[in-house]
Design an enzyme around this catalytic site. Structure first.
Site, PDB file in Angstrom:
ATOM      1  N   GLY A   6      19.125  32.131  31.981  1.00 25.44           N
ATOM      2  CA  GLY A   6      20.304  31.381  31.560  1.00 25.44           C
ATOM      3  C   GLY A   6      21.305  31.108  32.678  1.00 25.44           C
ATOM      4  N   ASN A  26      11.888  30.262  23.317  1.00 24.80           N
ATOM      5  CA  ASN A  26      12.723  31.261  22.642  1.00 24.80           C
ATOM      6  C   ASN A  26      14.054  30.591  22.298  1.00 24.80           C
ATOM      7  OD1 ASN A  26      14.266  33.430  21.860  1.00 24.80           O
ATOM      8  ND2 ASN A  26      14.233  34.462  23.860  1.00 24.80           N
ATOM      9  N   TRP A  27      14.223  30.302  21.003  1.00 24.02           N
ATOM     10  CA  TRP A  27      15.436  29.559  20.589  1.00 24.02           C
ATOM     11  C   TRP A  27      16.658  30.455  20.498  1.00 24.02           C
ATOM     12  CZ3 TRP A  27      13.538  25.770  16.120  1.00 24.02           C
ATOM     13  CH2 TRP A  27      12.647  24.840  16.682  1.00 24.02           C
ATOM     14  N   LYS A  28      16.459  31.762  20.596  1.00 23.57           N
ATOM     15  CA  LYS A  28      17.560  32.739  20.507  1.00 23.57           C
ATOM     16  C   LYS A  28      18.404  32.454  19.248  1.00 23.57           C
ATOM     17  CE  LYS A  28      17.219  33.240  25.449  1.00 23.57           C
ATOM     18  NZ  LYS A  28      17.828  33.500  26.735  1.00 23.57           N
ATOM     19  N   SER A  84      15.331  30.350  33.626  1.00 20.60           N
ATOM     20  CA  SER A  84      15.710  29.002  34.083  1.00 20.60           C
ATOM     21  C   SER A  84      14.496  28.163  34.476  1.00 20.60           C
ATOM     22  CB  SER A  84      16.723  29.086  35.226  1.00 20.60           C
ATOM     23  OG  SER A  84      17.904  29.733  34.779  1.00 20.60           O
ATOM     24  N   HIS A 108      13.015  41.765  25.435  1.00 20.10           N
ATOM     25  CA  HIS A 108      13.825  40.749  26.117  1.00 20.10           C
ATOM     26  C   HIS A 108      15.065  41.403  26.731  1.00 20.10           C
ATOM     27  CE1 HIS A 108      16.309  37.264  26.881  1.00 20.10           C
ATOM     28  NE2 HIS A 108      15.196  36.563  26.857  1.00 20.10           N
ATOM     29  N   GLY A 151      13.962  29.420  27.560  1.00 20.60           N
ATOM     30  CA  GLY A 151      15.144  29.597  26.713  1.00 20.60           C
ATOM     31  C   GLY A 151      15.859  28.266  26.544  1.00 20.60           C
ATOM     32  N   GLY A 152      16.872  28.018  27.371  1.00 16.86           N
ATOM     33  CA  GLY A 152      17.720  26.827  27.243  1.00 16.86           C
ATOM     34  C   GLY A 152      16.947  25.527  27.098  1.00 16.86           C
ATOM     35  N   GLU A 161      18.036  40.543  26.834  1.00 12.56           N
ATOM     36  CA  GLU A 161      19.233  40.547  25.975  1.00 12.56           C
ATOM     37  C   GLU A 161      19.169  41.711  24.970  1.00 12.56           C
ATOM     38  OE1 GLU A 161      18.877  36.442  24.808  1.00 12.56           O
ATOM     39  OE2 GLU A 161      19.278  35.889  26.893  1.00 12.56           O
ATOM     40  N   GLU A 211      10.449  38.099  33.548  1.00 12.34           N
ATOM     41  CA  GLU A 211      11.714  37.376  33.506  1.00 12.34           C
ATOM     42  C   GLU A 211      12.751  38.114  34.353  1.00 12.34           C
ATOM     43  OE1 GLU A 211      12.022  34.791  29.755  1.00 12.34           O
ATOM     44  OE2 GLU A 211      12.699  36.780  29.190  1.00 12.34           O
TER      45      GLU A 211
HETATM   46  P1  PGA Z   1      16.378  30.557  30.069  1.00 11.06           P
HETATM   47  O1  PGA Z   1      15.974  31.804  29.154  1.00 11.06           O
HETATM   48  O2  PGA Z   1      15.179  29.647  30.167  1.00 11.06           O
HETATM   49  O3  PGA Z   1      17.533  29.922  29.371  1.00 11.06           O
HETATM   50  O4  PGA Z   1      16.748  31.115  31.406  1.00 11.06           O
HETATM   51  C1  PGA Z   1      14.711  32.414  29.278  1.00 11.06           C
HETATM   52  C2  PGA Z   1      14.596  33.554  28.301  1.00 11.06           C
HETATM   53  O5  PGA Z   1      15.618  34.181  27.986  1.00 11.06           O
HETATM   54  O6  PGA Z   1      13.498  33.866  27.823  1.00 11.06           O
END
Ligand code: PGA
Length: 247
Positions: free
Chosen positions: A170, A9-11, A210, A92, A231-232, A94, A164
């Site tokens: 993150g 997920n590149w956000k 993470s 998600h 994510g990251g 967010e 998650e």
């Molecule tokens: P992260 O994000 O790997 O940076 O913790 C995961 C996600 O938001 O799907």
């Protein structure tokens, strides 16, 4: 056997040149037959990525719950389908916290996607407070019931679930492989009770929060963890490929 899946997920990261360079580099990876890789770039890039790797699939990061009409800025499931997009992230944390999305709205987005044969990647997970108060299973249970349990057996089989824990996204904090496995087993049991064991066994449940090259192997070796939503670490070619090779 369930598909092993690594989804990135590149956000809201990377300009077009950076994103396209990363996508082209990832397209060259030799991915094993039992693994699928899903990339969710910012949706403005979806139509221009040239994908010539049959183990890589594109995903949207969001979709409208409406079919079409006067909804400025929104993207419909039909639009995604017309670009041959096979997946879409929904629920998600967010989107839940910054855009006030709740399970009722998310369930409508899931219906919109399934109408166009797009597989939802449904994210669920508890807050830190919920875990501290031992309420984590209850929270995830209600997220799963409210967003997914109106689906038919054949519909739910198209859904990918991503567990998650919000406190791990993150933050550099990861659920222990034991805690993650327990939750994945719990989610699978809920599906088995509501539908049946064959249905529960066919659904891929990913871990997110993470997930990095140094913990992916241990997480992915758990019996009910079928891969990760990253994510990251998905923004870095080496880290993401290391995670793809962590099964
Ligand atoms: P992260 O994000 O790997 O940076 O913790 C995961 C996600 O938001 O799907």
């Amino acid at each position: 056997m369930r598909k092993r899946i690594v989804a990135g997920n590149w956000k809201m990261n990377m300009n077009y040149k950076e994103a396209n360079n990363l996508f082209e580099a990832l397209s060259k990876i030799k991915i094993s037959n039992s693994t699928n890789v899903i990339i969710a770039p910012p949706s403005i890039y979806l139509s221009s990525f040239k994908n010539n790797n049959d183990k890589i699939f594109l995903s949207s990061q969001n979709v409208s719950n409406h079919n079409n009409g006067a909804y400025t800025g929104e993207i419909s499931a039909e639009m995604l389908s017309s670009l041959d997009i096979n997946y879409c992230i929904v629920g998600h944390s967010e989107r839940r916290s910054y855009y006030s999305e709740n399970d009722k709205l998310i369930s409508k987005k899931i219906d919109a996607l399934l109408n166009y044969d797009i597989s939802p990647i449904y994210c669920c997970g508890e807050l830190k407070l919920d875990r501290e108060s031992q309420n984590h299973q209850q929270v995830v249970k209600s997220q799963i019931e409210e967003a997914l349990f109106h689906l038919s057996k054949s519909q739910i089989k198209s859904v990918i679930i991503a567990y998650e824990p919000v406190w791990a996204i993150g933050t550099g904090l990861t659920a222990s492989s034991e805690d993650a496995q327990n939750m994945h087993f719990f989610i699978r049991s809920l599906i088995s009770e509501k539908y049946d064991s064959e249905t529960a066994q066919s659904i891929s449940i990913l871990y997110g929060g993470s997930c990095k090259p140094n913990n992916a192997k241990e997480l992915f070796s758990q019996p009910d963890i079928d891969g990760g939503l990253i994510g990251g670490a998905a923004l870095n070619h080496k880290d993401f490929s290391d995670i793809i090779f962590s099964f």
